[in-house]
Scaffold this motif. Structure first.
Motif, PDB file in Angstrom:
ATOM      1  N   LYS A 208       0.922  -1.340  -0.064  1.00 24.54           N
ATOM      2  CA  LYS A 208       0.083  -0.134  -0.135  1.00 24.54           C
ATOM      3  C   LYS A 208       0.698   1.180   0.068  1.00 24.54           C
TER       4      LYS A 208
ATOM      5  N   GLU B  21       2.679   1.724  -3.346  1.00 25.43           N
ATOM      6  CA  GLU B  21       1.401   2.153  -4.148  1.00 25.43           C
ATOM      7  C   GLU B  21       1.307   3.693  -4.075  1.00 25.43           C
ATOM      8  N   GLU B  22       1.260   4.072  -3.056  1.00 24.54           N
ATOM      9  CA  GLU B  22       0.936   5.507  -2.775  1.00 24.54           C
ATOM     10  C   GLU B  22       2.047   6.429  -3.158  1.00 24.54           C
ATOM     11  N   SER B  23       3.380   6.009  -2.848  1.00 24.37           N
ATOM     12  CA  SER B  23       4.512   6.626  -3.302  1.00 24.37           C
ATOM     13  C   SER B  23       4.659   6.870  -4.745  1.00 24.37           C
TER      14      SER B  23
ATOM     15  N   GLY C 164       2.181   6.406  -7.154  1.00 21.62           N
ATOM     16  CA  GLY C 164       0.867   6.894  -7.527  1.00 21.62           C
ATOM     17  C   GLY C 164       0.164   5.800  -8.709  1.00 21.62           C
TER      18      GLY C 164
ATOM     19  N   THR D  44      -1.661   1.710  -8.970  1.00 27.45           N
ATOM     20  CA  THR D  44      -1.821   0.495  -8.417  1.00 27.45           C
ATOM     21  C   THR D  44      -1.061  -0.651  -9.126  1.00 27.45           C
TER      22      THR D  44
END
Length: 298
Positions: free
Chosen positions: A42, A45-47, A49, A51
């Motif tokens: 997670k 994925e956030e870093s 940007g 999926t």
């Protein structure tokens, strides 16, 4: 997207999940928990940007972006490994920790002789022994928890290479009270008796192959165990027959604690495993030389 927040451990988790396509199996390889693996993915994925995976009932499936980024992640991990290897080769003296998994009695593995060998030649290298079982040792090698380890049987993992040590002799043994039934019995008779069996990952299943090839009859399992001492105790207690190391079984038979089936002698190779990609590391080279020396291998 903030690539500056990407951590090496997140990339390692990403590649491992991609290889296993399953969070639980990835967690086992990484020797961590499933929630921790999920958190790493997670955060990555956030870093980035984007999926990386689709969560499905059958497991984790890489997205198109994930397939592309997996190659980049592997390249980063390979570059890190190459830099660490180069740094090790620049050192005059070996330092660090060498973690080795033991799958049986340390005396059988010349663990004392190897420890003395390391201490004499590489005093800056700390040696750690971890008692385990063959299947778990192979998984820990894949996950990087161990640097090397002993195991019985064959290895199905292409990333692991091995140094063959010797063949280990095994026998089928049962409770002493069953002597009249076991002695001179056919495999069909032996297989119909209760057994102390083994989980799927236990190499003793592989040792049974020659017997199973002669007949489709499989033993009836009274209980499961993958520990040598536990198997020995259960056999002596009258739970059932099982496979045991020949030297242990002979001693216990002389003491009247069990009886060895005289039908067939079984064998399994004993090997020392390590990751192929680490073979050129100075620490691994030292370990392999030490193993060869204490076992008289050339």
């Amino acid at each position: 997207m903030n690539g500056d927040n990407v951590e090496i451990y997140q990339l390692k988790t990403f590649v491992t999940v991609a290889e296993e396509a399953h969070l639980t199996r990835a967690a086992e390889r990484l020797n961590t928990s499933q929630p921790a693996v999920s958190a790493h993915i997670k955060a990555l994925e956030e870093s980035l940007g984007t999926t990386l995976f689709l969560r499905t009932p059958k497991g984790m499936v890489l997205t198109e972006e994930g397939r592309v980024l997996r190659k980049s992640a592997q390249a980063v991990l390979d570059a890190r490994d190459a830099m660490e290897l180069q740094a090790q080769k620049l050192k005059q003296e070996l330092t660090g920790t060498l973690r080795i998994g033991l799958n049986t009695d340390p005396m059988r593995l010349n663990a004392g002789s190897f420890a003395s060998w390391i201490k004499t030649r590489h005093s800056g290298l700390n040696l750690e022994y971890l008692q385990s079982i063959s299947g778990k040792i192979l998984l820990d090698l894949k996950a990087g928890v161990l640097d090397g380890g002993y195991y019985y049987g064959s290895c199905a993992y292409g990333e692991i290479d091995s140094l063959y040590i010797k063949d280990v002799e095994l026998v089928v043994a049962g409770p002493a009270a069953w002597s009249g039934t076991i002695t001179g019995a056919s495999w069909a008779t032996i297989a119909e008796l209760p057994w102390v069996g083994f989980p799927p990952h236990c190499p003793y299943n592989e040792a049974l192959t020659p017997l199973l090839e002669k007949s489709d009859i499989r033993p009836g399992i009274a209980m499961l165990s993958d520990n040598e001492s536990t198997i020995n105790t259960m056999v002596q207690s009258g739970i059932g027959l099982s496979i045991m190391l020949k030297e242990d079984a002979l001693k216990d038979q002389r003491d009247g604690k069990l009886v060895i089936w005289d039908g067939e002698l079984l064998t399994l190779p004993l090997s020392f495993g390590y990751l192929k990609k680490r073979e050129e590391e100075p620490v691994m080279q030292a370990a392999l030389k030490g193993i060869r020396d204490v076992f008289g291998k050339r």
